[in-house]
Write a protein that holds these residues in place. Structure first.
Motif, short mmCIF file in Angstrom:
data_model
loop_
_atom_site.label_atom_id
_atom_site.label_comp_id
_atom_site.label_asym_id
_atom_site.label_seq_id
_atom_site.Cartn_x
_atom_site.Cartn_y
_atom_site.Cartn_z
N GLU A 78 0.89 -1.27 -0.09
CA GLU A 78 0.00 0.08 0.01
C GLU A 78 0.97 1.12 0.18
N VAL A 79 1.95 1.28 0.63
CA VAL A 79 2.91 2.43 0.83
C VAL A 79 3.56 2.44 -0.58
N GLY B 205 1.25 6.66 9.46
CA GLY B 205 2.41 6.50 10.19
C GLY B 205 3.55 6.21 9.67
N ASP B 206 3.73 5.88 8.39
CA ASP B 206 4.94 5.38 7.88
C ASP B 206 5.51 6.60 7.62
N PRO B 207 7.03 6.61 8.00
CA PRO B 207 7.94 7.67 7.81
C PRO B 207 7.97 8.17 6.55
N GLU C 270 6.87 12.16 5.12
CA GLU C 270 7.83 12.93 4.47
C GLU C 270 6.99 13.45 3.42
N LEU C 271 6.38 12.74 2.59
CA LEU C 271 5.64 13.09 1.27
C LEU C 271 4.67 14.16 1.66
N ASP D 264 -0.79 15.57 14.42
CA ASP D 264 -0.64 14.09 15.16
C ASP D 264 -2.03 13.49 14.65
N LEU D 265 -2.96 14.20 14.47
CA LEU D 265 -4.34 13.16 13.80
C LEU D 265 -4.07 12.87 12.29
N LEU D 266 -3.38 13.99 11.39
CA LEU D 266 -3.12 13.61 10.04
C LEU D 266 -2.20 12.57 9.89
N SER D 267 -1.25 12.46 10.80
CA SER D 267 -0.15 11.27 10.75
C SER D 267 -0.60 10.03 11.32
#
Length: 216
Positions: free
Chosen positions: A69-70, A124-126, A130-131, A210-213
């Motif tokens: 998915e990522v 939550g994926d770094p 970053e994107l 924090d909610l968006l991430s």
């Protein structure tokens, strides 16, 4: 000086590497199409069948479904960046904003992958974070121009935009086949609500980072 391996073993290794690369590309293409049509609920077995490979081959390239998915979302990054650059190149602040919103909502409404890309596991994926940070900086520049020109309400933030686009995209899942252009109606309502003229105060505030991430 490097030497070229001309042995049968070297040729076999190169063939294996090329086959592995092709298989990865086939899995990624199949997942991209399946997620666009059906969302992230589609299973890995269906994706493997669509790619013409076994599930073992799929998992060799993408050890978990989340990794797949990522990879698909990151592949979409080129289109997202193109949308942002097109909007930034528009000299009129309101046209720049509507150009950006139209392209985002159109893609989100026709591509279930983008419409569902706000789920916490992905955000939550770094790499996705970053994107997202990069894109939000560009969106904020578009919004700043609109606010400075007095055409966009001053309390709208970059974090509001993916939430609004996702809301329309999620709604369109019911109408994607019967009324595929219906997103334009709800985009029009949203754009009118974002104009500076006659804007009433918004309560509560926008979603925090924090909610968006997905960390909250």
């Amino acid at each position: 000086m490097a030497t070229v391996d001309t042995t049968r073993g070297g040729e076999a290794q190169r063939t294996l590497r090329a086959d592995a690369r092709r298989n990865r590309e086939r899995v990624l293409a199949a997942a991209s199409a399946a997620f666009a049509e059906e969302g992230f609920d589609v299973g890995v077995a269906a994706i493997a069948r669509r790619a013409g490979v076994g599930t073992g081959t799929l998992f060799r390239h993408f050890p978990t479904k989340l990794e797949l998915e990522v990879a698909v979302v990151l592949e979409r990054a080129a289109g997202m960046s193109e949308n942002l650059q097109a909007a930034l190149a528009e000299p009129d602040p309101w046209e720049a904003f509507t150009t950006l919103m139209t392209r985002i909502v159109e893609q989100t409404s026709s591509d279930r992958c983008l419409g569902q890309a706000t789920k916490p596991e992905l955000l939550g994926d770094p790499r996705i974070q970053e994107l997202q940070d990069e894109l939000l900086r560009g969106v904020e520049e578009i919004l700043r121009r609109g606010r400075d020109a007095g055409v966009l309400r001053r309390d709208v933030t970059a974090e509001d935009i993916p939430v609004l686009a996702s809301a329309i995209g999620t709604t369109m899942e019911r109408f994607r086949t019967s009324q595929p252009e219906l997103w334009r109606r709800y985009l029009g309502v949203v754009l009118d609500g974002l104009r500076a003229d006659g804007a009433a105060p918004l309560e509560p505030g926008p979603p925090g980072p924090d909610l968006l991430s997905g960390t909250c």
